[in-house]
Every structure is written in C-alpha cells, then in structure tokens.
Design an enzyme around this catalytic site. Structure first.
Site, PDB file in Angstrom:
ATOM      1  CE  LYS A 138      -3.912  -2.175   2.465  1.00 20.57           C
ATOM      2  NZ  LYS A 138      -4.619  -2.214   3.783  1.00 20.57           N
ATOM      3  CE1 TYR A 151      -9.301  -3.026   0.791  1.00 22.25           C
ATOM      4  CE2 TYR A 151      -8.722  -0.915  -0.153  1.00 22.25           C
ATOM      5  CZ  TYR A 151      -8.375  -2.050   0.555  1.00 22.25           C
ATOM      6  OH  TYR A 151      -7.088  -2.209   1.034  1.00 22.25           O
ATOM      7  CG  ASN A 199      -3.208  -2.688   7.174  1.00 24.00           C
ATOM      8  OD1 ASN A 199      -3.116  -2.181   6.060  1.00 24.00           O
ATOM      9  ND2 ASN A 199      -4.257  -3.393   7.548  1.00 24.00           N
ATOM     10  CG  HIS A 246      -5.151  -6.174  -0.241  1.00 22.86           C
ATOM     11  ND1 HIS A 246      -6.347  -6.242   0.422  1.00 22.86           N
ATOM     12  CD2 HIS A 246      -5.240  -7.052  -1.277  1.00 22.86           C
ATOM     13  CE1 HIS A 246      -7.139  -7.115  -0.193  1.00 22.86           C
ATOM     14  NE2 HIS A 246      -6.490  -7.624  -1.221  1.00 22.86           N
ATOM     15  CD  GLU A 298      -8.662  -9.164  -3.369  1.00 27.77           C
ATOM     16  OE1 GLU A 298      -9.419  -8.632  -2.547  1.00 27.77           O
ATOM     17  OE2 GLU A 298      -7.523  -9.568  -3.071  1.00 27.77           O
TER      18      GLU A 298
END
Ligand code: IDP
Ligand code: MG
Length: 159
Positions: free
Chosen positions: A10, A50, A123, A126, A137
């Site tokens: 990310k 998402y 975080n 992903h 995905e």
C-alpha cells in the site's frame, strides 16, 4: 493446491521504502512472484477492489489512503498461497499483529488510533483473504499477458 493470490504494498509501504523487504519475505519462503507492477489507483478502482467494504464507516478513509500514492501490486503463486501469504502478512491491526509478520515487524498502529483520526488503519499490505477473493482480485488487477509462467530454481532442481 497451487494457488495465486494478490498482494499490494500500500502507499505507506512504498513511502517507507519497504518494497524490497516485503518481496524478499515472499521470495525467501519459496513463493513465486508471477506478476508485478507499480500502479496509482483512482476512486472508481478503489470501489471495485474494496466493494465488500463500501458500506463500512471506515470506507472513505480507506479510499483516501489507497489513492494517496503509488502501490506495488503483485501476484504470488505457491502451495496454499492464499493462507501462507496471509500468515506472512499478519493480522489486520498492526498493534496486535505477531512479531515476525510484516505488519507486526514494520507497523504498530491500532484501530483506536485510526478511528480517532477518522483514517483507515495503515497496515502496509493488502493480501487476498480467501480463495474466492483471490480469484476475483487476480482477475481485477492483472491481465493474462501480465502473468508469467516459469520455474524457480528450486522447482527445477527437484525435477
Ligand atoms: P485485511 O486487509 O486484513 O484483509 P479488511 O478487514 O479486509 O482487512 O479491511 C481492509 C482494510 O481496511 C484494512 O487492511 C485496513 O487498512 C482497513 N480497515 C479495516 N478495518 C478498519 C477499521 O475498523 N478502521 C479503520 N480502517 C480499517
Ligand atoms: Mg480483506
């Protein structure tokens, strides 16, 4: 079962200079990177990726976070790769993530802190959550011609 799964570094991970550190962990475990690229996501694409989180209270913060800078997207292949990759990545909240995982070694933020600031939890990574999510995905992020078939040297040596 040989599986493919999506991993994203990310924007926080890219800005921290962790691209090499993250890819190293998957490579040293013997997993195979079969596709990799740097991309900048727009709000429409964030809503596709998402989709399951669109109605959650943290979605707007999550979208703002995910479009805030370039992302490194990769497809990782290996035996039960979805589960193994999630284990290497660690649990969603860095504060509680096990030491030895990527989230547990390189971040420490909490749900409480993110919620207080109205932000998504940053975080670093992903990783697809289960096999169905992984299939969707992989297809969303990579075209067939961006995925490569080759043998790692340890695969050649076991033949
Ligand atoms: P995962 O990334 O470990 O699969 P998900 O529950 O799928 O976790 O959530 C997607 C992302 O949304 C998380 O990685 C995190 O960045 C963010 N997020 C999840 N829950 C919260 C929350 O309660 N507050 C703020 N951000 C959250
Ligand atoms: Mg998830």
């Amino acid at each position: 079962m040989i599986e493919q799964t999506l991993v994203l570094i990310k924007p926080d991970g890219v800005k921290r200079g962790l691209i090499g550190e993250v890819t190293k962990r998957f490579e040293l475990r013997g997993l195979k990177i079969v596709g990799i690229k740097m991309v900048r996501v727009d709000p429409d694409f964030s809503k596709k990726h998402y989709a399951a989180h669109i109605d959650k209270k943290f979605y707007l913060g999550l979208e703002k976070f995910i479009i805030s800078g370039p992302i490194v997207a990769m497809i990782i292949e290996g035996i039960d790769a979805v589960e193994v990759v999630r284990k290497i990545v660690g649990s969603t909240e860095p504060k509680g993530a096990d030491v030895g995982t990527i989230r547990g070694d390189y971040a420490h933020t909490s749900y409480g802190h993110a919620d207080e600031q109205g932000k998504a939890i940053e975080n670093l990574i992903h990783a697809s959550g289960n096999s169905d999510e992984a299939k969707q995905e992989v297809a969303l992020w990579f075209s067939i011609d961006e995925l490569h078939s080759y043998k790692l040297s340890h695969e050649e040596h076991t033949l």
